[in-house]
Motif scaffolding. Structure first.
Motif, PDB file in Angstrom:
ATOM      1  N   ASN A  71       0.012  -5.281  -1.349  1.00  0.00           N
ATOM      2  CA  ASN A  71       0.799  -4.907  -2.760  1.00  0.00           C
ATOM      3  C   ASN A  71      -0.837  -4.029  -3.473  1.00  0.00           C
ATOM      4  N   MET A  72      -1.749  -3.909  -2.844  1.00  0.00           N
ATOM      5  CA  MET A  72      -3.017  -3.080  -3.569  1.00  0.00           C
ATOM      6  C   MET A  72      -3.531  -2.547  -2.970  1.00  0.00           C
ATOM      7  N   ARG A  76      -3.331   4.400  -5.340  1.00  0.00           N
ATOM      8  CA  ARG A  76      -1.945   4.513  -6.658  1.00  0.00           C
ATOM      9  C   ARG A  76      -1.965   3.150  -7.126  1.00  0.00           C
ATOM     10  N   ARG A  77      -1.148   2.490  -5.744  1.00  0.00           N
ATOM     11  CA  ARG A  77      -1.205   0.971  -7.016  1.00  0.00           C
ATOM     12  C   ARG A  77      -3.241   0.200  -6.655  1.00  0.00           C
ATOM     13  N   ALA A  80      -3.252   1.316 -10.276  1.00  0.00           N
ATOM     14  CA  ALA A  80      -2.537   0.066 -10.854  1.00  0.00           C
ATOM     15  C   ALA A  80      -3.096  -1.445 -10.952  1.00  0.00           C
ATOM     16  N   CYS A  81      -3.717  -1.497  -9.835  1.00  0.00           N
ATOM     17  CA  CYS A  81      -4.687  -2.852 -10.170  1.00  0.00           C
ATOM     18  C   CYS A  81      -5.997  -2.763 -10.972  1.00  0.00           C
ATOM     19  N   ARG A  83      -6.525  -1.268 -13.217  1.00  0.00           N
ATOM     20  CA  ARG A  83      -6.085  -0.393 -14.601  1.00  0.00           C
ATOM     21  C   ARG A  83      -5.546  -1.695 -15.525  1.00  0.00           C
ATOM     22  N   ASP A  84      -4.441  -2.679 -14.576  1.00  0.00           N
ATOM     23  CA  ASP A  84      -4.058  -4.246 -15.087  1.00  0.00           C
ATOM     24  C   ASP A  84      -5.531  -4.912 -15.697  1.00  0.00           C
ATOM     25  N   TYR A  87      -7.099  -4.048 -18.905  1.00  0.00           N
ATOM     26  CA  TYR A  87      -5.750  -4.557 -20.112  1.00  0.00           C
ATOM     27  C   TYR A  87      -6.137  -5.858 -20.357  1.00  0.00           C
ATOM     28  N   ARG A 107       1.680  -8.678 -26.461  1.00  0.00           N
ATOM     29  CA  ARG A 107       1.471  -7.271 -25.967  1.00  0.00           C
ATOM     30  C   ARG A 107       0.947  -7.100 -24.442  1.00  0.00           C
ATOM     31  N   LEU A 119       8.018  -6.357  -8.797  1.00  0.00           N
ATOM     32  CA  LEU A 119       7.629  -4.719  -8.093  1.00  0.00           C
ATOM     33  C   LEU A 119       6.940  -5.731  -6.818  1.00  0.00           C
ATOM     34  N   VAL A 121       4.056  -7.373  -7.182  1.00  0.00           N
ATOM     35  CA  VAL A 121       3.069  -7.847  -7.701  1.00  0.00           C
ATOM     36  C   VAL A 121       2.887  -9.268  -7.177  1.00  0.00           C
ATOM     37  N   PRO A 122       1.541  -9.648  -6.398  1.00  0.00           N
ATOM     38  CA  PRO A 122       1.606 -11.391  -6.380  1.00  0.00           C
ATOM     39  C   PRO A 122       0.785 -12.070  -7.387  1.00  0.00           C
ATOM     40  N   SER A 125      -2.628 -14.011  -5.944  1.00  0.00           N
ATOM     41  CA  SER A 125      -4.061 -12.715  -6.392  1.00  0.00           C
ATOM     42  C   SER A 125      -4.462 -12.515  -7.372  1.00  0.00           C
ATOM     43  N   THR A 126      -3.142 -12.433  -8.939  1.00  0.00           N
ATOM     44  CA  THR A 126      -3.495 -11.917  -9.841  1.00  0.00           C
ATOM     45  C   THR A 126      -4.786 -12.543 -10.667  1.00  0.00           C
TER      46      THR A 126
HETATM   47  C1  LIG Z   1      -1.057  -4.143 -21.855  1.00  0.00           C
HETATM   48  C2  LIG Z   1       0.266  -4.554 -20.967  1.00  0.00           C
HETATM   49  C3  LIG Z   1       0.496  -4.147 -19.742  1.00  0.00           C
HETATM   50  C4  LIG Z   1       0.393  -4.553 -18.479  1.00  0.00           C
HETATM   51  C5  LIG Z   1      -0.308  -6.339 -18.472  1.00  0.00           C
HETATM   52  C6  LIG Z   1       1.163  -4.245 -17.701  1.00  0.00           C
HETATM   53  C7  LIG Z   1       1.286  -4.040 -16.574  1.00  0.00           C
HETATM   54  C8  LIG Z   1       1.961  -3.470 -14.970  1.00  0.00           C
HETATM   55  N1  LIG Z   1       1.755  -3.295 -13.822  1.00  0.00           N
HETATM   56  C9  LIG Z   1       2.222  -2.737 -13.298  1.00  0.00           C
HETATM   57  C10 LIG Z   1       1.965  -2.449 -12.086  1.00  0.00           C
HETATM   58  C11 LIG Z   1       0.865  -2.837 -10.820  1.00  0.00           C
HETATM   59  N2  LIG Z   1       0.362  -3.738 -11.018  1.00  0.00           N
HETATM   60  C12 LIG Z   1      -0.560  -4.296  -9.697  1.00  0.00           C
HETATM   61  C13 LIG Z   1      -1.742  -4.828 -10.145  1.00  0.00           C
HETATM   62  C14 LIG Z   1      -2.196  -5.776  -8.687  1.00  0.00           C
HETATM   63  N3  LIG Z   1      -1.660  -5.582  -7.336  1.00  0.00           N
HETATM   64  C15 LIG Z   1      -2.443  -6.685  -6.525  1.00  0.00           C
HETATM   65  O1  LIG Z   1      -1.798  -6.994  -4.870  1.00  0.00           O
HETATM   66  C16 LIG Z   1      -3.641  -7.292  -7.471  1.00  0.00           C
HETATM   67  C17 LIG Z   1      -3.225  -8.662  -7.834  1.00  0.00           C
HETATM   68  C18 LIG Z   1      -2.649  -7.032  -8.611  1.00  0.00           C
HETATM   69  C19 LIG Z   1      -4.059  -6.426  -9.468  1.00  0.00           C
HETATM   70  C20 LIG Z   1      -4.381  -7.600 -10.018  1.00  0.00           C
HETATM   71  C21 LIG Z   1      -0.172  -2.735  -8.842  1.00  0.00           C
HETATM   72  C22 LIG Z   1      -0.420  -3.062  -7.228  1.00  0.00           C
HETATM   73  C23 LIG Z   1       0.939  -2.009  -9.803  1.00  0.00           C
HETATM   74  C24 LIG Z   1       2.059  -0.792  -8.521  1.00  0.00           C
HETATM   75  C25 LIG Z   1       3.062  -1.470  -7.954  1.00  0.00           C
HETATM   76  C26 LIG Z   1       3.912  -0.961  -7.567  1.00  0.00           C
HETATM   77  O2  LIG Z   1       3.812   0.217  -8.142  1.00  0.00           O
HETATM   78  O3  LIG Z   1       3.965  -0.977  -6.734  1.00  0.00           O
HETATM   79  C27 LIG Z   1       3.303  -2.163 -14.255  1.00  0.00           C
HETATM   80  C28 LIG Z   1       4.611  -1.326 -13.741  1.00  0.00           C
HETATM   81  C29 LIG Z   1       4.548  -0.006 -14.266  1.00  0.00           C
HETATM   82  C30 LIG Z   1       2.981   0.733 -14.054  1.00  0.00           C
HETATM   83  O4  LIG Z   1       3.191   1.141 -12.660  1.00  0.00           O
HETATM   84  O5  LIG Z   1       2.340   1.337 -14.721  1.00  0.00           O
HETATM   85  C31 LIG Z   1       3.048  -2.406 -15.719  1.00  0.00           C
HETATM   86  C32 LIG Z   1       3.820  -2.966 -16.953  1.00  0.00           C
HETATM   87  N4  LIG Z   1       0.979  -3.071 -18.505  1.00  0.00           N
HETATM   88  C33 LIG Z   1       1.251  -2.871 -19.386  1.00  0.00           C
HETATM   89  O6  LIG Z   1       1.568  -2.326 -20.236  1.00  0.00           O
END
Ligand SMILES: CCC1=C(C)/C(=C/C2=NC(=C\c3[nH]c(/C=C4\NC(=O)[C@H](C)[C@H]4CC)c(C)c3CCC(=O)O)/C(CCC(=O)O)=C2C)NC1=O
Length: 161
Positions: A71-72, A76-77, A80-81, A83-84, A87, A107, A119, A121-122, A125-126
């Motif tokens: 998933n990472m 781009r992904r 996103a990780c 950035r999460d 947050y 929030r 999506l 997202v595991p 792992s998070t």
């Molecule tokens: C402030 C509050 C807030 C949060 C918490 C938030 C989370 C958030 N994480 C997202 C995506 C995502 N989050 C991840 C995260 C991960 N993938 C992994 O394998 C790792 C284990 C993990 C990181 C630890 C990824 C890869 C995506 C993109 C997924 C995709 O578009 O396929 C999305 C979907 C929209 C986007 O891509 O921006 C949201 C809404 N957004 C917010 O506004």
């Protein structure tokens, strides 16, 4: 959003009472830890990028999520990780300053699990990455402040699970 003070006052108000001994003790504990909280927040904000980087290195890097099909995978992904995680660190710091987790419900956690599931997202792992961030943060701010931050990192993890 609530904080330690409003939450104590609200619960006394609901009962139409002055603050009792237990409520006073809660407030005292919060005021006494004020400097610790502010100091920890300023250390965290000065080192946020390194904390996130350290947590990723400790938990996700070179694991299945960063390999093709994970998933990472793709920049781009990956971004996103990262950035999460930033947050989670920032909102955990707000909650630690407030001494109350309600900002996390409002929030961060509201709808998050559903978004992650849709999506792919595991969540396991998070949670591992957030736990790694808890350790990295504690090693930076010391054990007392680290324990307090840990309350809010754990709160995010249980909200996701
Ligand atoms: C402030 C509050 C807030 C949060 C918490 C938030 C989370 C958030 N994480 C997202 C995506 C995502 N989050 C991840 C995260 C991960 N993938 C992994 O394998 C790792 C284990 C993990 C990181 C630890 C990824 C890869 C995506 C993109 C997924 C995709 O578009 O396929 C999305 C979907 C929209 C986007 O891509 O921006 C949201 C809404 N957004 C917010 O506004």
């Amino acid at each position: 959003m609530q904080d330690a003070i409003t939450s104590v006052i609200n619960s006394s108000d609901v009962q139409g009472k002055y603050l009792d001994g237990a409520a006073m003790d809660k407030l005292k504990g919060y005021f006494q830890s004020g400097e610790l909280r502010v100091r920890a927040a300023s250390t965290i904000s000065a080192n946020a990028a390194d904390i996130v980087k350290g947590a990723v290195a400790k938990s996700l890097l070179y694991s299945d999520v960063t390999r093709p099909g994970g998933n990472m995978y793709t920049t781009r992904r990956y971004a996103a990780c990262i950035r999460d995680l930033d947050y989670y660190l920032r909102y955990a710091t707000y909650a630690m300053l407030a001494g109350d987790p309600s900002i996390l419900d409002e929030r961060v956690l509201n709808g998050l699990k559903e978004t992650y599931n849709s999506l792919g997202v595991p969540i396991g792992s998070t949670v591992q990455a957030i736990q790694a961030m808890k350790e990295v943060t504690a090693s930076l701010v010391g054990s007392d402040a680290g324990k307090e931050m840990g309350v809010y990192f754990d709160y995010i993890c249980s909200g996701l699970s």
